[in-house]
Scaffold this motif. Structure first.
Motif, PDB file in Angstrom:
ATOM      1  N   GLU A 259       0.831  -1.195  -0.012  1.00  0.00           N
ATOM      2  CA  GLU A 259      -0.044   0.006  -0.156  1.00  0.00           C
ATOM      3  C   GLU A 259       1.023   1.102  -0.033  1.00  0.00           C
ATOM      4  O   GLU A 259       0.227   2.367  -0.398  1.00  0.00           O
ATOM      5  N   ARG A 260       2.040   1.227   0.315  1.00  0.00           N
ATOM      6  CA  ARG A 260       3.044   2.372   0.405  1.00  0.00           C
ATOM      7  C   ARG A 260       4.091   2.547  -0.550  1.00  0.00           C
ATOM      8  O   ARG A 260       5.108   2.647  -0.644  1.00  0.00           O
ATOM      9  N   LYS A 261       3.596   1.829  -1.755  1.00  0.00           N
ATOM     10  CA  LYS A 261       4.507   1.938  -2.878  1.00  0.00           C
ATOM     11  C   LYS A 261       5.055   3.327  -3.310  1.00  0.00           C
ATOM     12  O   LYS A 261       6.083   3.600  -3.709  1.00  0.00           O
ATOM     13  N   LYS A 262       4.059   4.194  -3.410  1.00  0.00           N
ATOM     14  CA  LYS A 262       4.314   5.733  -3.831  1.00  0.00           C
ATOM     15  C   LYS A 262       5.132   6.138  -2.810  1.00  0.00           C
ATOM     16  O   LYS A 262       6.246   6.877  -3.227  1.00  0.00           O
ATOM     17  N   GLU A 263       5.183   5.927  -1.556  1.00  0.00           N
ATOM     18  CA  GLU A 263       5.757   6.532  -0.607  1.00  0.00           C
ATOM     19  C   GLU A 263       7.343   6.091  -0.968  1.00  0.00           C
ATOM     20  O   GLU A 263       8.315   6.946  -0.619  1.00  0.00           O
ATOM     21  N   ILE A 264       7.457   4.643  -0.885  1.00  0.00           N
ATOM     22  CA  ILE A 264       8.551   4.275  -1.480  1.00  0.00           C
ATOM     23  C   ILE A 264       9.412   4.774  -2.502  1.00  0.00           C
ATOM     24  O   ILE A 264      10.657   5.245  -2.304  1.00  0.00           O
ATOM     25  N   GLY A 265       8.613   5.170  -3.704  1.00  0.00           N
ATOM     26  CA  GLY A 265       9.214   5.711  -4.828  1.00  0.00           C
ATOM     27  C   GLY A 265       9.501   7.209  -4.627  1.00  0.00           C
ATOM     28  O   GLY A 265      10.695   7.578  -4.984  1.00  0.00           O
ATOM     29  N   ILE A 266       9.075   8.038  -3.518  1.00  0.00           N
ATOM     30  CA  ILE A 266       9.251   9.432  -3.106  1.00  0.00           C
ATOM     31  C   ILE A 266      10.587   9.024  -2.447  1.00  0.00           C
ATOM     32  O   ILE A 266      11.350  10.158  -2.694  1.00  0.00           O
ATOM     33  N   LEU A 267      10.704   8.209  -1.502  1.00  0.00           N
ATOM     34  CA  LEU A 267      11.940   8.187  -0.585  1.00  0.00           C
ATOM     35  C   LEU A 267      12.986   7.875  -1.508  1.00  0.00           C
ATOM     36  O   LEU A 267      14.194   8.469  -1.348  1.00  0.00           O
ATOM     37  N   ARG A 268      12.777   6.895  -2.427  1.00  0.00           N
ATOM     38  CA  ARG A 268      13.942   6.460  -3.296  1.00  0.00           C
ATOM     39  C   ARG A 268      14.374   7.635  -4.213  1.00  0.00           C
ATOM     40  O   ARG A 268      15.575   8.061  -4.646  1.00  0.00           O
ATOM     41  N   SER A 269      13.356   8.596  -4.802  1.00  0.00           N
ATOM     42  CA  SER A 269      13.776   9.697  -5.481  1.00  0.00           C
ATOM     43  C   SER A 269      14.543  10.936  -4.947  1.00  0.00           C
ATOM     44  O   SER A 269      15.188  11.525  -5.561  1.00  0.00           O
ATOM     45  N   ILE A 270      14.252  11.122  -3.790  1.00  0.00           N
ATOM     46  CA  ILE A 270      14.862  12.022  -2.807  1.00  0.00           C
ATOM     47  C   ILE A 270      16.308  11.441  -2.579  1.00  0.00           C
ATOM     48  O   ILE A 270      16.830  12.277  -1.701  1.00  0.00           O
ATOM     49  N   GLY A 271      16.726  10.373  -2.666  1.00  0.00           N
ATOM     50  CA  GLY A 271      18.081   9.849  -2.295  1.00  0.00           C
ATOM     51  C   GLY A 271      18.008   8.791  -1.495  1.00  0.00           C
ATOM     52  O   GLY A 271      19.098   8.408  -0.950  1.00  0.00           O
ATOM     53  N   ALA A 272      16.982   8.377  -0.815  1.00  0.00           N
ATOM     54  CA  ALA A 272      16.988   7.160  -0.027  1.00  0.00           C
ATOM     55  C   ALA A 272      17.573   5.928  -0.770  1.00  0.00           C
ATOM     56  O   ALA A 272      17.201   5.640  -1.680  1.00  0.00           O
ATOM     57  N   SER A 273      18.360   5.112  -0.098  1.00  0.00           N
ATOM     58  CA  SER A 273      18.961   3.777  -0.282  1.00  0.00           C
ATOM     59  C   SER A 273      18.187   2.784  -0.233  1.00  0.00           C
ATOM     60  O   SER A 273      17.144   2.853   0.533  1.00  0.00           O
ATOM     61  N   LYS A 274      18.580   1.734  -0.838  1.00  0.00           N
ATOM     62  CA  LYS A 274      17.636   0.471  -0.354  1.00  0.00           C
ATOM     63  C   LYS A 274      17.927  -0.024   1.069  1.00  0.00           C
ATOM     64  O   LYS A 274      16.760  -0.393   1.685  1.00  0.00           O
ATOM     65  N   GLY A 275      18.901   0.294   1.712  1.00  0.00           N
ATOM     66  CA  GLY A 275      18.834   0.002   3.000  1.00  0.00           C
ATOM     67  C   GLY A 275      18.112   0.805   3.910  1.00  0.00           C
ATOM     68  O   GLY A 275      17.550   0.668   5.134  1.00  0.00           O
ATOM     69  N   ASP A 276      18.151   2.003   3.484  1.00  0.00           N
ATOM     70  CA  ASP A 276      17.080   3.122   4.188  1.00  0.00           C
ATOM     71  C   ASP A 276      15.675   2.596   4.260  1.00  0.00           C
ATOM     72  O   ASP A 276      14.865   2.742   5.097  1.00  0.00           O
ATOM     73  N   ILE A 277      15.411   2.283   3.232  1.00  0.00           N
ATOM     74  CA  ILE A 277      14.060   1.678   2.733  1.00  0.00           C
ATOM     75  C   ILE A 277      13.658   0.483   3.826  1.00  0.00           C
ATOM     76  O   ILE A 277      12.857   0.572   4.743  1.00  0.00           O
ATOM     77  N   SER A 278      14.778  -0.552   3.740  1.00  0.00           N
ATOM     78  CA  SER A 278      14.638  -1.695   4.632  1.00  0.00           C
ATOM     79  C   SER A 278      14.533  -1.235   6.157  1.00  0.00           C
ATOM     80  O   SER A 278      13.948  -1.688   6.948  1.00  0.00           O
ATOM     81  N   ARG A 279      15.472  -0.309   6.619  1.00  0.00           N
ATOM     82  CA  ARG A 279      15.407   0.099   8.036  1.00  0.00           C
ATOM     83  C   ARG A 279      14.321   0.647   8.414  1.00  0.00           C
ATOM     84  O   ARG A 279      13.866   0.792   9.654  1.00  0.00           O
ATOM     85  N   VAL A 280      13.544   1.414   7.562  1.00  0.00           N
ATOM     86  CA  VAL A 280      12.337   1.991   7.911  1.00  0.00           C
ATOM     87  C   VAL A 280      11.192   1.089   8.368  1.00  0.00           C
ATOM     88  O   VAL A 280      10.640   1.323   9.351  1.00  0.00           O
ATOM     89  N   PHE A 281      11.142  -0.186   7.564  1.00  0.00           N
ATOM     90  CA  PHE A 281      10.109  -1.132   7.807  1.00  0.00           C
ATOM     91  C   PHE A 281      10.555  -1.675   9.050  1.00  0.00           C
ATOM     92  O   PHE A 281       9.575  -2.035   9.968  1.00  0.00           O
ATOM     93  N   ASN A 282      11.899  -2.164   9.086  1.00  0.00           N
ATOM     94  CA  ASN A 282      12.381  -2.731  10.469  1.00  0.00           C
ATOM     95  C   ASN A 282      12.036  -2.025  11.675  1.00  0.00           C
ATOM     96  O   ASN A 282      11.760  -2.591  12.787  1.00  0.00           O
TER      97      ASN A 282
END
Length: 362
Positions: A259-282
């Motif tokens: 449900e939060r794919k768009k949020e993930i895309g925005i975070l990745r577009s502003i410079g968030a890495s894959k590890g940052d996305i993983s750490r958010v959900f963890n």
């Protein structure tokens, strides 16, 4: 009766056969005539000696040689005939005795069979008359006391009767009961007894060793075993519930990722890495685990208050349900760990999302 009759017939037949064999041997031994044999031996010796020696020497030697040879041949021939006749008669008597024994045994068996059948048909019991012939003069309690007294193996004596009445000699105690005031005191008493027994055994005085039974310890051991079994069952149920809850947390986290794919895309577009996305959900799953653990610990602590009050009012025992703070901290840590493990797969899936595809999602 059949076995006794058979044994008697065997002994009687053996005696008859022995007497018959002896008589037959005497008759056969007496029926052999050795006179003709003596004459033949004398004629043969006369013919042989007439050729070798003179008439005078022949007349002197002939009677002695004839008598010696005849007596020796008669003895040997008689012994051989007697041995042969004994073996033959033994075989004949054995066969005759076996046949007679088989016939007598079969006849006795058939007779005993007919006798048993006749006796069973000749006798009868009237069940009603047999039941009316006995009357019980005791009730159930008196009969039970009588049977208990008959089954008792204890000898009735003055000392035993006095012991039953409660009499005891303080100089000769049969047993001593010790009632400690609490469990530490009970353990001290056991330590004293064990030390004394060890000292007696080391001194070689086994007769002074005190045999004791820790009744409370045995009961507590049984109760502890039962409580441990119940605890293991409850732990199994709790483990199953934890596994199910962890799966549910993983499913919910994965739905959140979808449900939060768009949020993930925005975070990745502003410079968030894959590890940052993983750490958010963890971090989110760990916060959920911490919150769930704190709520569970709080509810448990609140439930201990009425439980202790009820047990104290019913059994006068204080503080049965206690939750130590060390156990509370460990439980919260376990809750956070389980939620973290449950969110690893969804967080890894979120970190692998394509930013462009994620921004296109509605």
């Amino acid at each position: 009766l059949g076995a006794a009759m058979q044994t008697y017939m065997q002994s009687a037949m053996a005696q008859v056969m022995t007497q018959f064999a002896g008589a037959m041997q005497q008759v056969i031994a007496g029926s052999i005539d050795f006179s003709g044999m003596s004459g033949q031996i004398e004629q043969q010796l006369r013919d042989q000696l007439s050729q070798q020696i003179g008439q005078q020497i022949q007349q002197q030697l002939l009677p002695a040689l004839t008598q010696a040879i005849s007596s020796q041949l008669q003895t040997q021939l008689g012994a051989a005939m007697q041995t042969y006749m004994q073996s033959a008669m033994a075989q004949v008597m054995t066969q005759f005795a076996g046949a007679m024994q088989q016939q007598v045994s079969s006849a006795m068996n058939s007779y005993m069979t007919r006798l048993a059948g006749n006796m069973s048909s000749a006798m009868g019991i009237d069940q009603s008359a047999f039941a009316d012939a006995f009357q019980m003069n005791m009730d159930e309690n008196e009969l039970a006391e009588l049977m208990a007294s008959l089954m008792s193996t204890e000898q009735s004596s003055y000392d035993n009767n006095m012991k039953k009445l409660g009499w005891a000699d303080y100089a000769k105690p049969a047993s001593i009961d010790i009632y400690p005031k609490d469990f530490p005191s009970k353990q001290n008493v056991i330590d004293i007894l064990d030390t004394y027994n060890d000292r007696m055994e080391s001194n070689g005085e086994e007769g002074k060793v005190v045999s004791y039974t820790d009744i409370v310890g045995a009961l507590m051991s049984s109760v502890t075993t039962i409580v441990n079994m119940i605890s293991y069952v409850l732990v199994a149920f709790v483990a199953i519930s934890l596994v199910v809850s962890s799966i549910m947390i993983g499913v919910i986290t994965y739905i959140s990722v979808l449900e939060r794919k768009k949020e993930i895309g925005i975070l990745r577009s502003i410079g968030a890495s894959k590890g940052d996305i993983s750490r958010v959900f963890n971090a989110e799953t760990i916060i959920v685990g911490f919150t769930a653990g704190v709520i569970g610990i709080g509810l448990t602590a609140l439930a201990c208050i009425p439980a202790n009050a009820i047990v104290y009012s019913l059994f006068d025992v204080r503080n049965v349900a206690i939750l130590p703070w060390q156990a509370a901290v460990v439980l919260v840590g376990i809750s956070m760990l389980l939620t973290f493990l449950a969110g690893l797969i969804p967080s890894s899936a979120a970190s692998r999302k394509d930013p462009v595809e994620a921004l296109r999602s509605e």
